[in-house]
Scaffold this active site. Structure first.
Site, PDB file in Angstrom:
ATOM      1  N   LYS A  45       0.820  -1.203   0.000  1.00 18.66           N
ATOM      2  CA  LYS A  45       0.000   0.000   0.000  1.00 18.66           C
ATOM      3  C   LYS A  45       0.859   1.261   0.000  1.00 18.66           C
ATOM      4  O   LYS A  45       0.396   2.346  -0.333  1.00 18.66           O
ATOM      5  CB  LYS A  45      -0.892   0.021   1.253  1.00 18.66           C
ATOM      6  CG  LYS A  45      -1.850  -1.145   1.340  1.00 18.66           C
ATOM      7  CD  LYS A  45      -2.586  -1.097   2.682  1.00 18.66           C
ATOM      8  CE  LYS A  45      -3.359  -2.366   2.914  1.00 18.66           C
ATOM      9  NZ  LYS A  45      -3.849  -2.427   4.315  1.00 18.66           N
ATOM     10  N   GLY A  46       2.130   1.120   0.404  1.00 14.76           N
ATOM     11  CA  GLY A  46       2.944   2.291   0.733  1.00 14.76           C
ATOM     12  C   GLY A  46       3.151   3.305  -0.368  1.00 14.76           C
ATOM     13  O   GLY A  46       3.364   4.489  -0.080  1.00 14.76           O
ATOM     14  N   GLU A 101       7.894   2.216  -6.122  1.00 13.36           N
ATOM     15  CA  GLU A 101       8.019   1.717  -4.739  1.00 13.36           C
ATOM     16  C   GLU A 101       8.074   2.888  -3.761  1.00 13.36           C
ATOM     17  O   GLU A 101       8.525   3.975  -4.111  1.00 13.36           O
ATOM     18  CB  GLU A 101       9.318   0.911  -4.599  1.00 13.36           C
ATOM     19  CG  GLU A 101       9.150  -0.603  -4.621  1.00 13.36           C
ATOM     20  CD  GLU A 101       8.542  -1.184  -3.346  1.00 13.36           C
ATOM     21  OE1 GLU A 101       7.881  -0.443  -2.581  1.00 13.36           O
ATOM     22  OE2 GLU A 101       8.726  -2.377  -3.108  1.00 13.36           O
ATOM     23  N   ASP A 102       7.657   2.624  -2.533  1.00 12.10           N
ATOM     24  CA  ASP A 102       7.790   3.648  -1.493  1.00 12.10           C
ATOM     25  C   ASP A 102       9.210   3.670  -0.932  1.00 12.10           C
ATOM     26  O   ASP A 102       9.827   4.722  -0.817  1.00 12.10           O
ATOM     27  CB  ASP A 102       6.756   3.448  -0.372  1.00 12.10           C
ATOM     28  CG  ASP A 102       6.786   2.046   0.244  1.00 12.10           C
ATOM     29  OD1 ASP A 102       7.496   1.154  -0.278  1.00 12.10           O
ATOM     30  OD2 ASP A 102       6.087   1.827   1.249  1.00 12.10           O
ATOM     31  N   ASP A 105      14.442  -1.292   1.358  1.00 10.49           N
ATOM     32  CA  ASP A 105      15.119  -1.453   2.647  1.00 10.49           C
ATOM     33  C   ASP A 105      16.115  -2.609   2.507  1.00 10.49           C
ATOM     34  O   ASP A 105      17.209  -2.425   1.981  1.00 10.49           O
ATOM     35  CB  ASP A 105      14.029  -1.712   3.697  1.00 10.49           C
ATOM     36  CG  ASP A 105      14.531  -1.749   5.115  1.00 10.49           C
ATOM     37  OD1 ASP A 105      15.544  -1.107   5.419  1.00 10.49           O
ATOM     38  OD2 ASP A 105      13.892  -2.425   5.956  1.00 10.49           O
ATOM     39  N   PHE A 154      13.203   3.791  11.142  1.00  7.21           N
ATOM     40  CA  PHE A 154      11.874   3.433  10.677  1.00  7.21           C
ATOM     41  C   PHE A 154      11.061   4.713  10.485  1.00  7.21           C
ATOM     42  O   PHE A 154      10.837   5.466  11.429  1.00  7.21           O
ATOM     43  CB  PHE A 154      11.167   2.495  11.650  1.00  7.21           C
ATOM     44  CG  PHE A 154       9.883   1.962  11.082  1.00  7.21           C
ATOM     45  CD1 PHE A 154       9.887   0.879  10.218  1.00  7.21           C
ATOM     46  CD2 PHE A 154       8.675   2.577  11.377  1.00  7.21           C
ATOM     47  CE1 PHE A 154       8.701   0.408   9.658  1.00  7.21           C
ATOM     48  CE2 PHE A 154       7.486   2.112  10.826  1.00  7.21           C
ATOM     49  CZ  PHE A 154       7.503   1.025   9.965  1.00  7.21           C
ATOM     50  N   VAL A 155      10.637   4.955   9.253  1.00 10.69           N
ATOM     51  CA  VAL A 155       9.939   6.194   8.937  1.00 10.69           C
ATOM     52  C   VAL A 155       8.475   5.925   8.613  1.00 10.69           C
ATOM     53  O   VAL A 155       8.094   4.801   8.267  1.00 10.69           O
ATOM     54  CB  VAL A 155      10.623   6.928   7.755  1.00 10.69           C
ATOM     55  CG1 VAL A 155      12.024   7.364   8.133  1.00 10.69           C
ATOM     56  CG2 VAL A 155      10.640   6.050   6.492  1.00 10.69           C
ATOM     57  N   ASP A 161       3.292   3.467   6.481  1.00 12.41           N
ATOM     58  CA  ASP A 161       2.523   3.308   7.704  1.00 12.41           C
ATOM     59  C   ASP A 161       3.381   2.895   8.893  1.00 12.41           C
ATOM     60  O   ASP A 161       4.511   2.445   8.743  1.00 12.41           O
ATOM     61  CB  ASP A 161       1.471   2.204   7.515  1.00 12.41           C
ATOM     62  CG  ASP A 161       2.100   0.803   7.499  1.00 12.41           C
ATOM     63  OD1 ASP A 161       3.090   0.616   6.774  1.00 12.41           O
ATOM     64  OD2 ASP A 161       1.611  -0.078   8.224  1.00 12.41           O
ATOM     65  N   ARG A 167      -0.522   6.925   7.192  1.00 11.74           N
ATOM     66  CA  ARG A 167      -0.233   7.028   5.753  1.00 11.74           C
ATOM     67  C   ARG A 167      -0.615   8.396   5.202  1.00 11.74           C
ATOM     68  O   ARG A 167      -0.103   8.828   4.181  1.00 11.74           O
ATOM     69  CB  ARG A 167      -0.997   5.942   4.975  1.00 11.74           C
ATOM     70  CG  ARG A 167      -0.570   4.516   5.305  1.00 11.74           C
ATOM     71  CD  ARG A 167      -1.226   3.543   4.337  1.00 11.74           C
ATOM     72  NE  ARG A 167      -1.148   2.156   4.773  1.00 11.74           N
ATOM     73  CZ  ARG A 167      -0.121   1.342   4.556  1.00 11.74           C
ATOM     74  NH1 ARG A 167       0.930   1.772   3.915  1.00 11.74           N
ATOM     75  NH2 ARG A 167      -0.141   0.091   4.986  1.00 11.74           N
TER      76      ARG A 167
HETATM   77  P1  5GP Z   1      12.440  -4.651   2.084  1.00 10.80           P
HETATM   78  O1  5GP Z   1      11.816  -5.891   1.522  1.00 10.80           O
HETATM   79  O2  5GP Z   1      13.261  -3.886   1.081  1.00 10.80           O
HETATM   80  O3  5GP Z   1      13.177  -4.915   3.364  1.00 10.80           O
HETATM   81  O4  5GP Z   1      11.260  -3.724   2.546  1.00 10.80           O
HETATM   82  C1  5GP Z   1      10.443  -3.093   1.667  1.00 10.80           C
HETATM   83  C2  5GP Z   1       9.114  -2.794   2.299  1.00 10.80           C
HETATM   84  O5  5GP Z   1       9.193  -2.751   3.727  1.00 10.80           O
HETATM   85  C3  5GP Z   1       8.637  -1.436   1.864  1.00 10.80           C
HETATM   86  O6  5GP Z   1       7.888  -1.507   0.678  1.00 10.80           O
HETATM   87  C4  5GP Z   1       7.822  -0.984   3.069  1.00 10.80           C
HETATM   88  O7  5GP Z   1       6.514  -1.467   2.955  1.00 10.80           O
HETATM   89  C5  5GP Z   1       8.496  -1.648   4.232  1.00 10.80           C
HETATM   90  N1  5GP Z   1       9.461  -0.746   4.938  1.00 10.80           N
HETATM   91  C6  5GP Z   1      10.795  -0.785   4.924  1.00 10.80           C
HETATM   92  N2  5GP Z   1      11.345   0.203   5.673  1.00 10.80           N
HETATM   93  C7  5GP Z   1      10.292   0.902   6.159  1.00 10.80           C
HETATM   94  C8  5GP Z   1      10.195   2.063   6.998  1.00 10.80           C
HETATM   95  O8  5GP Z   1      11.166   2.695   7.453  1.00 10.80           O
HETATM   96  N3  5GP Z   1       8.930   2.488   7.264  1.00 10.80           N
HETATM   97  C9  5GP Z   1       7.802   1.858   6.790  1.00 10.80           C
HETATM   98  N4  5GP Z   1       6.623   2.371   7.126  1.00 10.80           N
HETATM   99  N5  5GP Z   1       7.866   0.768   6.003  1.00 10.80           N
HETATM  100  C10 5GP Z   1       9.103   0.300   5.687  1.00 10.80           C
END
Ligand code: 5GP
Length: 187
Positions: A45-46, A101-102, A105, A154-155, A161, A167
């Site tokens: 959803k991000g 993508e939002d 990470d 963590f943002v 969210d 959001r």
């Molecule tokens: P990854 O698979 O790259 O570790 O994480 C990607 C997903 O994790 C992002 O699309 C998001 O939904 C979530 N995510 C990663 N870091 C953050 C953060 O700092 N804040 C939030 N709200 N979601 C995050």
């Protein structure tokens, strides 16, 4: 009590986000034209707020589609387990695709999406992300366009969210530690 009282500080202001989105859109405007008719895929959803702002600065014909991926559940730590909750409505075979993508990470989510999309034989595949946490990367994933690199925090806000909330906050922020510690008081 206002939800804004849960926010410790603003990491990226609304004005900075909006200015950067114009630049990101210009990068895409230089890469695509009408004949490409790309599909912009919003990762739910991000990324819904980012997609909504980005799409309105694009000057080439394009379509939008949506995919929902589960990664974190209600917490703040990545499990590396990724699932498709909602798949694309469109067939991307032979199409130019832009993944919106939002945040990237660890890279697990994007790696999964890229493998899933590559198997569908698109004509081209690019990734644009609003936020990038390069220090957290566990898998090397190609990201073509990055809005902001951020530190390992963590943002929330601007589509991102914490426990499905915040959001709607128009900027990227960090919550007070006690909010994470005590939770939101809902099940
Ligand atoms: P990854 O698979 O790259 O570790 O994480 C990607 C997903 O994790 C992002 O699309 C998001 O939904 C979530 N995510 C990663 N870091 C953050 C953060 O700092 N804040 C939030 N709200 N979601 C995050």
């Amino acid at each position: 009590m206002s939800m804004f009282q849960d926010i410790e500080r603003v990491l990226i202001s609304e004005a900075k986000i909006q200015a950067r989105i114009v630049e990101l859109a210009d990068e895409l405007n230089a890469l695509y034209d009408d004949a490409d008719l790309p599909v912009l895929v919003c990762i739910l959803k991000g990324a819904f707020v980012f997609l909504a702002d980005l799409t309105r600065h694009l000057d080439f014909r394009h379509e939008v589609d949506f995919m929902e991926i589960s990664s974190y559940g209600a917490g703040t730590t990545s499990t590396g387990v990724v699932r498709i909750l909602l798949d694309l409505a469109s067939n991307i075979e032979g199409r130019q695709v832009v993944i919106v993508e939002d945040i990237v990470d660890t890279g697990h989510t994007l790696d999964y999406i890229l493998r899933s999309f590559t198997a569908r034989n698109p004509a081209g595949l690019r990734v644009v992300t609003l936020l990038d946490k390069p220090s957290r990367r566990a898998i090397d994933v190609p990201v073509d366009i990055v809005g902001f690199e951020i530190p390992n925090e963590f943002v929330m806000g601007y589509g991102l969210d914490y426990s499905e909330q915040y959001r709607n906050v128009p900027y990227i922020g960090v919550l007070k530690p006690e909010v994470y510690r005590e939770g939101l008081g809902i099940s």
